[in-house]
Design an enzyme around this catalytic site. Structure first.
Site, PDB file in Angstrom:
ATOM      1  NE  ARG A 134      20.436  67.513  -0.771  1.00 12.86           N
ATOM      2  CZ  ARG A 134      21.219  68.115   0.140  1.00 12.86           C
ATOM      3  NH1 ARG A 134      22.470  67.706   0.311  1.00 12.86           N
ATOM      4  NH2 ARG A 134      20.754  69.121   0.855  1.00 12.86           N
ATOM      5  CG  HIS A 136      18.885  73.826  -0.374  1.00 11.94           C
ATOM      6  ND1 HIS A 136      18.041  72.801   0.039  1.00 11.94           N
ATOM      7  CD2 HIS A 136      19.996  73.724   0.408  1.00 11.94           C
ATOM      8  CE1 HIS A 136      18.619  72.135   1.019  1.00 11.94           C
ATOM      9  NE2 HIS A 136      19.799  72.682   1.271  1.00 11.94           N
ATOM     10  CD  GLN A 196      20.029  75.736   4.735  1.00 12.76           C
ATOM     11  OE1 GLN A 196      20.343  74.557   4.701  1.00 12.76           O
ATOM     12  NE2 GLN A 196      20.108  76.456   5.857  1.00 12.76           N
ATOM     13  CG  ASP A 218      26.230  77.603  -0.827  1.00 12.02           C
ATOM     14  OD1 ASP A 218      26.844  76.797  -0.104  1.00 12.02           O
ATOM     15  OD2 ASP A 218      25.381  77.235  -1.674  1.00 12.02           O
ATOM     16  CB  CYS A 236      23.024  76.469   3.429  1.00 14.79           C
ATOM     17  SG  CYS A 236      24.200  76.169   2.093  1.00 14.79           S
ATOM     18  NE  ARG A 290      17.315  72.236   6.024  1.00 15.10           N
ATOM     19  CZ  ARG A 290      18.124  71.549   5.197  1.00 15.10           C
ATOM     20  NH1 ARG A 290      19.393  71.896   5.065  1.00 15.10           N
ATOM     21  NH2 ARG A 290      17.664  70.549   4.476  1.00 15.10           N
TER      22      ARG A 290
END
Ligand code: CP
Ligand code: NVA
Length: 303
Positions: free
Chosen positions: A103, A130, A133, A222, A262, A290
């Protein structure tokens, strides 16, 4: 050369659906003696240059359940945090572990890590994408509407950020319709849009949330300021006024529509408490997924 997963389009359509089917199987097998341990004896590094709760937990637990050892590193505690080049980090990691989840900020850092690694590299979030996700989000959509993702009509409300870009790439691969409502100045990446459209993606970008919500079966949003944009937070609050997903927004959608986020979420900013904590919300299944999807991904990449 090893396979990497830096963006959803690193998968073919068949590979994507194969991973989602496998994630369903791994969910069903979880906790039973029949659950596979294909990574027995291996080690996987999980490296963070940004904060994380879900990515950290789901990879650590998932790697353990596949039989491998997770080795989690926070860059500030490592030489990476003191400026050791990412290329040297890649060469060193490749001698110790069998895969790395990373990340970071700039997507170029992921590409540099992948370019100098001889082990699979997984994007655990960059400023651009991402993708892990989106695997969980697509699994969650299938749990509500069945396996054929092209029946979904997704509304993205808010920032044209790493999640929005990942939805766009996913639309091109999975075949669902996607309408993104983003404020002026906060549109998704033009090249990501152009590439997805060249692959036949049914994607539109509109200026007002109502245009995206009409007839949607999936609504997602988000945070308005992503990690690394904290100093823009107050300016963004002004620009994103009117982009909250609330009960009135969900009232415009198709019957049976679901809400995804997310996480982490800011109740009262991008989503109302009534929606994220309400009956249409699937955010906890989404967070759980996930684990299942990443296990399917690692089983496929690392074995
Ligand atoms: N959704 C997600 O990636 O969460 P974390 O930032 O907590 O890992
Ligand atoms: N867009 C958000 C996602 C967090 C999981 C960020 O990058 O901070």
């Amino acid at each position: 050369m090893s396979r990497n997963f830096l963006t959803i389009s690193d998968l073919s359509r068949e590979e994507l659906f194969g991973l989602l089917d496998r994630a369903d199987e791994l969910k069903a097998l979880r906790g039973s003696p029949a659950h596979p341990r294909p990574l027995e004896g291996k080690s996987i590094a999980v490296v963070f240059e940004k904060a994380s709760t879900r990515t950290r937990l789901s990879f650590q637990v998932g790697i353990h359940e596949l039989g491998a050892q997770p080795v989690t590193l926070n860059s500030k505690d490592t030489q990476l945090g003191r400026g050791e080049p990412i290329e040297d980090t890649a060469r060193m990691l490749s001698r110790y572990v069998h895969g790395v989840v990373y990340r970071t900020f700039g997507h170029d850092r992921l590409e540099a890590l992948a370019g100098c690694s001889t082990i699979p590299v997984v994007n655990g979030l960059s400023d651009k994408f991402h993708p892990v996700q989106l695997l969980a989000d697509m699994m969650t959509i299938r749990q509500s509407f069945g396996p054929a993702l092209d029946v979904a009509r997704v509304a993205w409300i808010g920032d044209g950020n790493n999640m929005a870009n990942s939805w766009i790439v996913s639309a091109g691969l999975a075949g669902f319709e996607l309408v993104l409502a983003c404020p002026a100045g906060y549109q998704p990446d033009e090249q990501v849009l152009a590439d997805a459209r060249a692959r036949g993606a049914k994607v539109r970008v509109v200026g007002r949330p109502e245009e995206a919500l009409e007839g949607a079966t999936v609504v997602s949003t988000d945070v308005w300021a992503s990690m690394g944009q904290e100093d823009e937070a107050s300016e963004r609050q002004g620009a994103f006024a009117g982009f909250i997903v609330d009960e009135a927004s969900m009232g415009r959608t198709a019957s049976g529509a679901i809400f995804l986020h997310c996480l982490p979420a800011h109740r009262g900013e991008e989503v109302s408490a009534a929606v994220i904590d309400g009956p249409q919300s699937r955010v906890w299944d989404e967070a759980e997924n996930r684990l299942h999807t990443q296990k399917a991904l690692l089983e496929w990449l690392v074995v």
